[in-house]
Design an enzyme around this catalytic site. Structure first.
Site, PDB file in Angstrom:
ATOM      1  N   ASP A 182       0.853  -1.188   0.000  1.00 59.16           N
ATOM      2  CA  ASP A 182       0.000   0.000   0.000  1.00 59.16           C
ATOM      3  C   ASP A 182       0.894   1.246   0.000  1.00 59.16           C
ATOM      4  O   ASP A 182       1.878   1.320   0.733  1.00 59.16           O
ATOM      5  CB  ASP A 182      -0.924  -0.012   1.231  1.00 59.16           C
ATOM      6  CG  ASP A 182      -2.072   0.973   1.088  1.00 59.16           C
ATOM      7  OD1 ASP A 182      -3.231   0.512   0.966  1.00 59.16           O
ATOM      8  OD2 ASP A 182      -1.821   2.190   1.087  1.00 59.16           O
ATOM      9  N   ASN A 202     -12.789  -3.261   2.717  1.00 63.96           N
ATOM     10  CA  ASN A 202     -13.680  -2.109   2.814  1.00 63.96           C
ATOM     11  C   ASN A 202     -14.722  -2.292   1.717  1.00 63.96           C
ATOM     12  O   ASN A 202     -14.371  -2.577   0.564  1.00 63.96           O
ATOM     13  CB  ASN A 202     -12.903  -0.812   2.617  1.00 63.96           C
ATOM     14  CG  ASN A 202     -11.905  -0.581   3.740  1.00 63.96           C
ATOM     15  OD1 ASN A 202     -12.144  -0.991   4.875  1.00 63.96           O
ATOM     16  ND2 ASN A 202     -10.794   0.055   3.435  1.00 63.96           N
ATOM     17  N   GLN A 251     -14.515   2.269   1.156  1.00 69.17           N
ATOM     18  CA  GLN A 251     -13.825   1.828  -0.069  1.00 69.17           C
ATOM     19  C   GLN A 251     -13.620   3.012  -1.003  1.00 69.17           C
ATOM     20  O   GLN A 251     -14.545   3.797  -1.251  1.00 69.17           O
ATOM     21  CB  GLN A 251     -14.652   0.736  -0.768  1.00 69.17           C
ATOM     22  CG  GLN A 251     -13.916   0.105  -1.940  1.00 69.17           C
ATOM     23  CD  GLN A 251     -14.681  -1.055  -2.575  1.00 69.17           C
ATOM     24  OE1 GLN A 251     -15.795  -1.397  -2.139  1.00 69.17           O
ATOM     25  NE2 GLN A 251     -14.098  -1.638  -3.603  1.00 69.17           N
ATOM     26  N   HIS A 262     -10.252  -5.725  -3.229  1.00 71.21           N
ATOM     27  CA  HIS A 262      -8.907  -5.935  -2.657  1.00 71.21           C
ATOM     28  C   HIS A 262      -9.022  -6.210  -1.173  1.00 71.21           C
ATOM     29  O   HIS A 262      -9.903  -5.701  -0.488  1.00 71.21           O
ATOM     30  CB  HIS A 262      -7.999  -4.727  -2.911  1.00 71.21           C
ATOM     31  CG  HIS A 262      -8.571  -3.422  -2.480  1.00 71.21           C
ATOM     32  ND1 HIS A 262      -9.525  -2.746  -3.214  1.00 71.21           N
ATOM     33  CD2 HIS A 262      -8.352  -2.662  -1.382  1.00 71.21           C
ATOM     34  CE1 HIS A 262      -9.857  -1.630  -2.593  1.00 71.21           C
ATOM     35  NE2 HIS A 262      -9.176  -1.554  -1.459  1.00 71.21           N
ATOM     36  N   HIS A 320      -6.992  -5.951   2.369  1.00 69.44           N
ATOM     37  CA  HIS A 320      -5.879  -5.307   3.072  1.00 69.44           C
ATOM     38  C   HIS A 320      -5.278  -6.308   4.060  1.00 69.44           C
ATOM     39  O   HIS A 320      -6.004  -6.887   4.878  1.00 69.44           O
ATOM     40  CB  HIS A 320      -6.369  -4.114   3.907  1.00 69.44           C
ATOM     41  CG  HIS A 320      -6.859  -2.949   3.103  1.00 69.44           C
ATOM     42  ND1 HIS A 320      -6.102  -1.810   2.909  1.00 69.44           N
ATOM     43  CD2 HIS A 320      -8.037  -2.729   2.474  1.00 69.44           C
ATOM     44  CE1 HIS A 320      -6.801  -0.934   2.194  1.00 69.44           C
ATOM     45  NE2 HIS A 320      -7.980  -1.465   1.922  1.00 69.44           N
TER      46      HIS A 320
HETATM   47  P1  AMP Z   1      -9.792   1.158  -0.026  1.00 62.97           P
HETATM   48  O1  AMP Z   1     -10.135   2.333   0.846  1.00 62.97           O
HETATM   49  O2  AMP Z   1     -10.115  -0.157   0.625  1.00 62.97           O
HETATM   50  O3  AMP Z   1     -10.370   1.286  -1.422  1.00 62.97           O
HETATM   51  O4  AMP Z   1      -8.220   1.151  -0.123  1.00 62.97           O
HETATM   52  C1  AMP Z   1      -7.491   1.675  -1.169  1.00 62.97           C
HETATM   53  C2  AMP Z   1      -6.044   1.626  -0.743  1.00 62.97           C
HETATM   54  O5  AMP Z   1      -5.255   1.807  -1.912  1.00 62.97           O
HETATM   55  C3  AMP Z   1      -5.637   2.717   0.249  1.00 62.97           C
HETATM   56  O6  AMP Z   1      -5.130   2.092   1.442  1.00 62.97           O
HETATM   57  C4  AMP Z   1      -4.558   3.501  -0.497  1.00 62.97           C
HETATM   58  O7  AMP Z   1      -3.511   3.939   0.338  1.00 62.97           O
HETATM   59  C5  AMP Z   1      -4.091   2.495  -1.526  1.00 62.97           C
HETATM   60  N1  AMP Z   1      -3.490   3.057  -2.742  1.00 62.97           N
HETATM   61  C6  AMP Z   1      -3.920   4.119  -3.468  1.00 62.97           C
HETATM   62  N2  AMP Z   1      -3.135   4.319  -4.542  1.00 62.97           N
HETATM   63  C7  AMP Z   1      -2.179   3.347  -4.516  1.00 62.97           C
HETATM   64  C8  AMP Z   1      -1.061   3.011  -5.339  1.00 62.97           C
HETATM   65  N3  AMP Z   1      -0.762   3.706  -6.447  1.00 62.97           N
HETATM   66  N4  AMP Z   1      -0.286   1.968  -4.981  1.00 62.97           N
HETATM   67  C9  AMP Z   1      -0.551   1.264  -3.856  1.00 62.97           C
HETATM   68  N5  AMP Z   1      -1.596   1.513  -3.042  1.00 62.97           N
HETATM   69  C10 AMP Z   1      -2.397   2.552  -3.352  1.00 62.97           C
END
Ligand code: AMP
Length: 107
Positions: free
Chosen positions: A32, A87, A94, A100, A102
């Site tokens: 992440d 999420n 989300q 995905h 975590h």
């Molecule tokens: P969610 O809130 O479950 O949709 O989580 C999305 C996650 O993606 C968050 O924890 C972000 O920090 C992560 N994220 C966003 N952009 C990137 C990226 N380019 N590479 C890796 N993780 C990312």
């Protein structure tokens, strides 16, 4: 014609760089970008399902695979304890609508 790709689809397709830690024919895993724990890895299926809300019974093996992959990665990263989190939907926090899991771990 073509639907807009999600950020995670672009990462899977190699269009955006990422810190990959694992890949097989069902999922990829990368770190992440904004970690909320010492180990924070996202396990993402290649199949572009938006969220848990869209799962069907056919997806149950894929979801088990995500969870088992998270367990193996937690071991590889020497986590002593960890959290696994989906999420689900905007109200569930989300942000990226490509399913995905975590993995947030502590050593
Ligand atoms: P969610 O809130 O479950 O949709 O989580 C999305 C996650 O993606 C968050 O924890 C972000 O920090 C992560 N994220 C966003 N952009 C990137 C990226 N380019 N590479 C890796 N993780 C990312």
């Amino acid at each position: 014609m073509s639907e807009k790709k999600t950020l995670f689809q672009k990462i899977i397709d190699g269009e955006i760089p990422s810190d990959f830690v694992y890949k097989d024919d069902i999922c990829v895993a990368f770190r992440d970008i904004n970690p909320k724990a010492p180990v924070h890895i996202l396990i993402v299926p290649l199949k572009p399902i938006p969220s848990i809300m869209e799962l069907t019974p056919k997806d149950s093996e894929m979801v088990s695979h995500l969870i088992y992959t998270a367990k193996k990665l937690a071991e590889d990263e020497a986590c002593k304890g960890y959290r696994l989190q989906f999420n689900v939907g905007e109200k569930g926090g989300q942000i990226i609508f490509h399913l995905h899991l975590h993995l947030m771990g502590w050593r």
